[in-house]
Design a protein around this motif. Structure first.
Motif, PDB file in Angstrom:
ATOM      1  N   GLU A  32       0.878  -1.181   0.000  1.00  0.00           N
ATOM      2  CA  GLU A  32       0.000   0.000   0.000  1.00  0.00           C
ATOM      3  C   GLU A  32       0.910   1.225   0.000  1.00  0.00           C
ATOM      4  OE1 GLU A  32      -2.729   0.292   3.294  1.00  0.00           O
ATOM      5  OE2 GLU A  32      -3.350   2.342   2.761  1.00  0.00           O
ATOM      6  N   LEU A  33       0.758   2.087  -1.011  1.00  0.00           N
ATOM      7  CA  LEU A  33       1.598   3.284  -1.133  1.00  0.00           C
ATOM      8  C   LEU A  33       0.735   4.527  -0.933  1.00  0.00           C
ATOM      9  CD1 LEU A  33       4.390   4.545  -1.894  1.00  0.00           C
ATOM     10  CD2 LEU A  33       3.552   4.596  -4.257  1.00  0.00           C
ATOM     11  N   ARG A  34       1.156   5.365   0.013  1.00  0.00           N
ATOM     12  CA  ARG A  34       0.415   6.608   0.277  1.00  0.00           C
ATOM     13  C   ARG A  34       1.403   7.761   0.109  1.00  0.00           C
ATOM     14  NH1 ARG A  34      -2.164   4.445   6.000  1.00  0.00           N
ATOM     15  NH2 ARG A  34      -0.034   4.959   6.682  1.00  0.00           N
ATOM     16  N   VAL A  35       1.118   8.680  -0.794  1.00  0.00           N
ATOM     17  CA  VAL A  35       2.020   9.794  -1.070  1.00  0.00           C
ATOM     18  C   VAL A  35       1.419  11.072  -0.479  1.00  0.00           C
ATOM     19  CG1 VAL A  35       3.265  11.063  -2.861  1.00  0.00           C
ATOM     20  CG2 VAL A  35       2.772   8.626  -3.169  1.00  0.00           C
ATOM     21  N   HIS A  36       2.251  11.835   0.244  1.00  0.00           N
ATOM     22  CA  HIS A  36       1.765  13.017   0.981  1.00  0.00           C
ATOM     23  C   HIS A  36       2.505  14.257   0.504  1.00  0.00           C
ATOM     24  CE1 HIS A  36       0.053  10.027   3.775  1.00  0.00           C
ATOM     25  NE2 HIS A  36       1.205   9.395   3.586  1.00  0.00           N
ATOM     26  N   ASP A  37       1.754  15.302   0.167  1.00  0.00           N
ATOM     27  CA  ASP A  37       2.330  16.566  -0.276  1.00  0.00           C
ATOM     28  C   ASP A  37       2.745  17.368   0.956  1.00  0.00           C
ATOM     29  OD1 ASP A  37       1.230  19.172  -2.614  1.00  0.00           O
ATOM     30  OD2 ASP A  37       2.957  19.042  -1.241  1.00  0.00           O
ATOM     31  N   LEU A  38       4.025  17.625   1.081  1.00  0.00           N
ATOM     32  CA  LEU A  38       4.533  18.353   2.252  1.00  0.00           C
ATOM     33  C   LEU A  38       3.837  19.703   2.437  1.00  0.00           C
ATOM     34  CD1 LEU A  38       6.612  18.474   4.586  1.00  0.00           C
ATOM     35  CD2 LEU A  38       8.214  19.520   2.958  1.00  0.00           C
ATOM     36  N   ARG A  39       3.403  20.299   1.330  1.00  0.00           N
ATOM     37  CA  ARG A  39       2.755  21.618   1.423  1.00  0.00           C
ATOM     38  C   ARG A  39       1.451  21.561   2.226  1.00  0.00           C
ATOM     39  NH1 ARG A  39       5.900  24.607  -1.647  1.00  0.00           N
ATOM     40  NH2 ARG A  39       6.799  23.733  -3.557  1.00  0.00           N
ATOM     41  N   GLU A  40       0.857  20.373   2.305  1.00  0.00           N
ATOM     42  CA  GLU A  40      -0.386  20.213   3.098  1.00  0.00           C
ATOM     43  C   GLU A  40      -0.103  20.399   4.587  1.00  0.00           C
ATOM     44  OE1 GLU A  40      -2.304  20.022  -0.216  1.00  0.00           O
ATOM     45  OE2 GLU A  40      -3.393  19.855   1.706  1.00  0.00           O
ATOM     46  N   PHE A  41       1.179  20.413   4.947  1.00  0.00           N
ATOM     47  CA  PHE A  41       1.536  20.501   6.368  1.00  0.00           C
ATOM     48  C   PHE A  41       2.161  21.851   6.700  1.00  0.00           C
ATOM     49  CE2 PHE A  41       0.386  16.201   7.242  1.00  0.00           C
ATOM     50  CZ  PHE A  41       0.571  15.548   6.035  1.00  0.00           C
ATOM     51  N   THR A  42       1.995  22.814   5.780  1.00  0.00           N
ATOM     52  CA  THR A  42       2.449  24.182   6.062  1.00  0.00           C
ATOM     53  C   THR A  42       1.277  24.957   6.664  1.00  0.00           C
ATOM     54  OG1 THR A  42       1.827  24.866   3.821  1.00  0.00           O
ATOM     55  CG2 THR A  42       4.111  24.147   4.170  1.00  0.00           C
ATOM     56  N   GLU A  43       1.605  26.074   7.340  1.00  0.00           N
ATOM     57  CA  GLU A  43       0.523  26.852   7.971  1.00  0.00           C
ATOM     58  C   GLU A  43       0.547  28.319   7.541  1.00  0.00           C
ATOM     59  OE1 GLU A  43      -0.172  24.079  11.950  1.00  0.00           O
ATOM     60  OE2 GLU A  43       0.742  26.077  12.190  1.00  0.00           O
ATOM     61  N   ASP A  44       1.514  28.671   6.690  1.00  0.00           N
ATOM     62  CA  ASP A  44       1.532  30.062   6.201  1.00  0.00           C
ATOM     63  C   ASP A  44       0.803  30.156   4.867  1.00  0.00           C
ATOM     64  OD1 ASP A  44       3.768  28.453   5.149  1.00  0.00           O
ATOM     65  OD2 ASP A  44       4.211  30.276   4.006  1.00  0.00           O
ATOM     66  N   ARG A  45       0.405  31.363   4.520  1.00  0.00           N
ATOM     67  CA  ARG A  45      -0.446  31.490   3.317  1.00  0.00           C
ATOM     68  C   ARG A  45       0.316  31.193   2.032  1.00  0.00           C
ATOM     69  NH1 ARG A  45      -0.592  36.994   1.239  1.00  0.00           N
ATOM     70  NH2 ARG A  45       0.859  38.333   2.366  1.00  0.00           N
ATOM     71  N   HIS A  46       1.662  31.254   2.106  1.00  0.00           N
ATOM     72  CA  HIS A  46       2.439  30.917   0.911  1.00  0.00           C
ATOM     73  C   HIS A  46       2.774  29.425   0.831  1.00  0.00           C
ATOM     74  CE1 HIS A  46       2.780  35.106  -0.138  1.00  0.00           C
ATOM     75  NE2 HIS A  46       3.293  35.403   1.055  1.00  0.00           N
ATOM     76  N   ARG A  47       2.349  28.700   1.873  1.00  0.00           N
ATOM     77  CA  ARG A  47       2.610  27.237   1.931  1.00  0.00           C
ATOM     78  C   ARG A  47       4.093  26.962   1.709  1.00  0.00           C
ATOM     79  NH1 ARG A  47      -1.806  23.813   0.543  1.00  0.00           N
ATOM     80  NH2 ARG A  47      -0.709  22.808  -1.186  1.00  0.00           N
ATOM     81  N   SER A  48       4.939  27.758   2.431  1.00  0.00           N
ATOM     82  CA  SER A  48       6.386  27.640   2.164  1.00  0.00           C
ATOM     83  C   SER A  48       6.998  26.450   2.912  1.00  0.00           C
ATOM     84  CB  SER A  48       7.107  28.935   2.572  1.00  0.00           C
ATOM     85  OG  SER A  48       6.927  29.137   3.958  1.00  0.00           O
TER      86      SER A  48
END
Ligand code: 9WO
Length: 247
Positions: A32-48
């Motif tokens: 089972e492969l689950r890929v996660h976008d690191l940007r989903e774990f940012t909290e600033d409006r630029h998703r830096s």
């Protein structure tokens, strides 16, 4: 096995991890492969996900906060606890032995870097740092896919011929013997007669000998850990001294 990958380029994994044996392993429920976008774990409006390096210097460094949030959130997804693996040129060299060891894991989280590297503090999260070779790439995604490929093919039910993973390059600490298939003669190059003999003992001896000669010629370092008989050691010594040719 459940594999999670944390990356800023999730799309990089879609096609390669859906094709061939890895794709088949996923369809069969072996992987089972689950890929996660690191940007989903940012909290600033630029998703830096990166910032300038303290002390100056070229490029940008991956910020610790999104990575800590991501690894903790993915770890909490469960089930169970995952091995956290960072892909970095400075890691331990990835080998077939390491692939076998990783294939026993229930879960693995791969963390892929970009920019100039990780904030050093994120390595507090690492169980393992892996390098696939002494070169620097643009990201950790390709190394992660290399490791996933090498590990997945070792999972029971993936290759279908379990013995083949035991008989191939590096599994016995040697390079693989030469392989042939039809036609028996192609552009005046013929398959070694022993392989057409049906004599399995002679074929096994031929293949072992070829693996030893190839390894001695190309990767003598592998022989330091190989389990050789006295006769095999003498053959290898001849090759290393240059008094034995390839065939
Ligand atoms: C870059 C780097 C350069 C020299 C010595 C150590 C280093 N570590 C990193 C690093 O972690 N870079 C991050 C991941 C961000 C830049 C792209 N990254 C990366 C990983 N480039 N190459 C790899 C890699 C990973 C595993 N095996 C070989 C290369």
């Amino acid at each position: 096995m459940i594999v999670d990958v944390i990356t800023i380029f999730p799309e990089m994994l879609e096609e390669p991890m859906s094709a061939s044996m890895v794709g088949l392993a996923r369809e069969r429920g072996i992987l089972e492969l689950r890929v996660h976008d690191l940007r989903e774990f940012t909290e600033d409006r630029h998703r830096s996900t990166d910032d300038y390096p303290y002390g100056g210097g070229p490029g940008m460094v991956m910020r610790p906060e999104p990575l800590f949030r991501a690894v903790r959130a993915v770890q909490d997804l469960g089930p169970g606890t995952a091995l956290v693996v960072f892909l970095t040129p400075g890691g331990d060299r990835f080998t077939q032995q390491a692939a076998h060891e990783l294939s026993a894991a229930e879960r693995i989280i791969f963390v892929c870097g970009r920019y100039e590297g990780f904030d050093e503090r994120v390595f507090e999260l690492a169980d393992l740092r892996l390098s696939i070779g002494d070169y620097v790439l643009t990201g950790g995604e390709l190394p992660a896919m290399v490791v996933i490929d090498a590990v997945t093919r070792l999972l029971p039910g993936v290759l279908g011929h379990e013995e083949s993973t035991a008989d191939e390059s590096f599994s016995e600490g040697l390079l693989e013997y030469p392989q042939y298939t039809r036609p028996a003669t192609f552009e005046n190059m013929s398959v070694p007669e022993v392989l057409l003999s049906g004599n399995h003992a002679r074929i096994a001896e031929y293949r072992r000998r070829q693996a030893l000669v190839r390894t001695a010629l190309t990767r003598p370092d592998l022989l330091d850990h190989a389990d050789l008989s006295d006769e095999e050691r003498a053959l290898v010594d001849d090759v290393l001294e240059g008094s034995h040719d390839r065939d």
